[in-house]
Design a protein around this motif. Structure first.
Motif, PDB file in Angstrom:
ATOM      1  N   LYS A 186      46.933   7.136 -18.689  1.00 29.13           N
ATOM      2  CA  LYS A 186      48.188   7.587 -19.256  1.00 29.13           C
ATOM      3  C   LYS A 186      48.976   8.272 -18.138  1.00 29.13           C
ATOM      4  CE  LYS A 186      45.811   8.480 -23.632  1.00 29.13           C
ATOM      5  NZ  LYS A 186      45.358   9.544 -24.574  1.00 29.13           N
ATOM      6  N   MET A 187      50.199   7.843 -17.929  1.00 23.98           N
ATOM      7  CA  MET A 187      51.006   8.332 -16.823  1.00 23.98           C
ATOM      8  C   MET A 187      51.962   9.416 -17.309  1.00 23.98           C
ATOM      9  SD  MET A 187      49.579   6.271 -14.786  1.00 23.98           S
ATOM     10  CE  MET A 187      50.459   6.690 -13.281  1.00 23.98           C
ATOM     11  N   GLU A 188      52.121  10.445 -16.508  1.00 19.42           N
ATOM     12  CA  GLU A 188      53.006  11.535 -16.889  1.00 19.42           C
ATOM     13  C   GLU A 188      53.601  12.166 -15.646  1.00 19.42           C
ATOM     14  OE1 GLU A 188      52.674  15.763 -19.339  1.00 19.42           O
ATOM     15  OE2 GLU A 188      51.339  14.086 -19.872  1.00 19.42           O
ATOM     16  N   GLU A 189      54.893  12.457 -15.696  1.00 18.45           N
ATOM     17  CA  GLU A 189      55.569  13.208 -14.637  1.00 18.45           C
ATOM     18  C   GLU A 189      55.844  14.605 -15.196  1.00 18.45           C
ATOM     19  OE1 GLU A 189      58.602  10.811 -12.258  1.00 18.45           O
ATOM     20  OE2 GLU A 189      58.379   9.568 -14.059  1.00 18.45           O
ATOM     21  N   ARG A 190      55.180  15.603 -14.615  1.00 23.56           N
ATOM     22  CA  ARG A 190      55.352  16.975 -15.113  1.00 23.56           C
ATOM     23  C   ARG A 190      54.981  17.956 -14.014  1.00 23.56           C
ATOM     24  NH1 ARG A 190      50.834  19.905 -16.099  1.00 23.56           N
ATOM     25  NH2 ARG A 190      48.850  18.907 -16.683  1.00 23.56           N
TER      26      ARG A 190
ATOM     27  N   LEU B 276      44.265  10.991 -17.802  1.00 26.97           N
ATOM     28  CA  LEU B 276      45.675  11.328 -17.578  1.00 26.97           C
ATOM     29  C   LEU B 276      45.945  11.428 -16.088  1.00 26.97           C
ATOM     30  CD1 LEU B 276      48.472  12.221 -18.643  1.00 26.97           C
ATOM     31  CD2 LEU B 276      47.605  14.569 -18.674  1.00 26.97           C
ATOM     32  N   LEU B 277      46.928  10.662 -15.618  1.00 26.69           N
ATOM     33  CA  LEU B 277      47.340  10.703 -14.213  1.00 26.69           C
ATOM     34  C   LEU B 277      48.758  11.246 -14.159  1.00 26.69           C
ATOM     35  CD1 LEU B 277      46.611   9.982 -11.254  1.00 26.69           C
ATOM     36  CD2 LEU B 277      47.641   7.735 -11.669  1.00 26.69           C
ATOM     37  N   TYR B 278      48.950  12.346 -13.459  1.00 25.39           N
ATOM     38  CA  TYR B 278      50.285  12.925 -13.428  1.00 25.39           C
ATOM     39  C   TYR B 278      50.704  13.325 -12.015  1.00 25.39           C
ATOM     40  CZ  TYR B 278      47.459  17.214 -14.257  1.00 25.39           C
ATOM     41  OH  TYR B 278      46.525  18.221 -14.221  1.00 25.39           O
ATOM     42  N   THR B 279      52.006  13.452 -11.866  1.00 27.94           N
ATOM     43  CA  THR B 279      52.619  13.767 -10.580  1.00 27.94           C
ATOM     44  C   THR B 279      53.854  14.619 -10.842  1.00 27.94           C
ATOM     45  OG1 THR B 279      53.414  12.776  -8.498  1.00 27.94           O
ATOM     46  CG2 THR B 279      54.092  11.696 -10.531  1.00 27.94           C
ATOM     47  N   PRO B 280      54.232  15.499  -9.919  1.00 22.10           N
ATOM     48  CA  PRO B 280      55.428  16.316 -10.144  1.00 22.10           C
ATOM     49  C   PRO B 280      56.663  15.445 -10.355  1.00 22.10           C
ATOM     50  CG  PRO B 280      54.150  17.182  -8.311  1.00 22.10           C
ATOM     51  CD  PRO B 280      53.545  15.861  -8.662  1.00 22.10           C
TER      52      PRO B 280
END
Length: 373
Positions: free
Chosen positions: A285-289, A256-260
């Protein structure tokens, strides 16, 4: 005897390039190392906004701007900028230099302008000014992978008036400096727990000049402790990651790769957007959180498979090898594989050695009517 500067005066620019000036640039030999901002290219693009409209940008020799001491931007900070690059085309067939997503930079420049009460500049005019400048400065585009001709489009309020009102005249300038690759080795990040980079409703989501000046005092402990970048937290709880001073931030945990998520306190980075598009090609898997700093440090302490890295025009992608703060906390991050893979893929695109989505590779082809001097 008349007193100087008693009435508003307009910023003026150096004269246009003299005939044959560009021919004299063809035999330039760039120094090694280049550094950043050490060698300013001898040509700039410049235009003024007066009487409600922009003049056509033209090329001029790099030189001082004639500004009155009460020029509005010097007192009230009505100034914005962009950071972007022209890359040497290292593809099989070579060819002219490449700009990376210049229309996205033009759109962000205009969002910054509107937020600070400044006039927009037509996207096509913005990009053409870049094309003309890079065409003349093609010998200043360095040849090594990761190096670039860094471009700095800037706009500032040019009215000479101390009234606390927006300027009515503006100056648009594009500067250039041949530069080495940034952050070629992993960086260390200092968690800033007191100062705030931006607040809700402010200018944190645009490239306002004052955003960067406000970070300088906070950077003193960073330098004293041998760290490279401030990692800013939100202004309300000082709990959630926002961004680095000069980069957006990403965290990888497992696949999981995420960024604010973007907000009015986080800059909409063009590189950030590019990584969100490229990540799935690495099986991520990309996520903005929101990213809780305590959640992150607990995961690192627990020995989880965690990466942290920054991204931006200057850095491209910069792996983080250590996170620390004023309490003496020092958390090493041994994993950097994803950051390096994304950096490599992005540089392949920027240098033209692989294909790219539409609009990402913009060829600076010679203009049919030549650069405007």
């Amino acid at each position: 005897m008349s007193l100087p500067f008693t009435s508003p005066s307009s910023a003026t620019a150096p004269p246009p390039l003299p005939s044959g000036f560009a021919e004299g640039l063809k035999d330039v030999v760039l120094p090694d190392p280049l550094g950043f901002g050490k060698l300013m290219a001898p040509v700039m693009a410049i235009a003024h906004y007066r009487d409600g409209s922009w003049e056509t940008p033209r090329l001029a020799e790099l030189g001082p701007l004639d500004l009155a001491p009460h020029t509005q931007a010097l007192h009230y900070g009505q100034a914005i900028f962009e950071g972007m690059k022209a890359y040497r085309n290292l593809g099989t067939d070579g060819g002219p230099p490449l700009l990376f997503r210049p229309y996205e930079h033009a759109r962000r420049f205009n969002r910054s302008a509107l937020r600070l009460g400044m006039p927009e500049i037509d996207e096509r005019v913005f990009v053409r000014a870049l094309e003309e400048l890079v065409t003349v400065l093609e010998p200043f585009v360095p040849a090594r992978r990761g190096q670039s001709l860094y471009l700095r489009p800037t706009m500032f309020g040019a009215t000479a008036d101390l009234s606390v009102v927006p300027s009515t005249e503006f100056c648009f300038v594009v500067l250039a400096t041949p530069s080495d690759a940034f952050f070629t080795t992993p960086v260390s990040a200092w968690i800033e727990r007191h100062y705030s980079r931006a607040g809700a409703g402010g200018t944190g989501c645009v490239k306002a000049a004052g955003n960067y000046a406000a970070s300088f005092a906070a950077a003193a402990p960073l330098r004293e402790n041998g760290f490279h970048q401030l990692l800013w937290l939100d202004a309300v709880e000082h709990r959630y990651l926002e961004e680095f001073t000069a980069m957006n931030v990403f965290v990888r945990r497992g696949d999981l790769l995420y960024t604010p998520p973007l907000s009015d306190t986080i800059l909409a980075g063009i590189t950030r957007d590019s990584l969100l598009a490229l990540g799935p090609s690495l099986g991520l898997k990309m996520e903005e959180r929101p990213v809780d700093i305590h959640e992150l440090t607990d995961a690192i302490r627990a020995g989880e498979d965690v990466e942290v890295f920054g991204c931006g025009t200057g850095a491209v992608v910069a792996p983080v090898e250590l996170i620390g703060d004023e309490t003496g906390m020092r958390l090493p991050l041994p994993s950097q594989e994803t950051a390096l893979e994304l950096r490599g893929r992005l540089l392949d695109i920027q240098h033209g050695t692989t294909g790219a989505p539409d609009g990402w590779q913009h060829t600076v082809a010679p203009l049919p009517d030549g650069p405007q001097a």
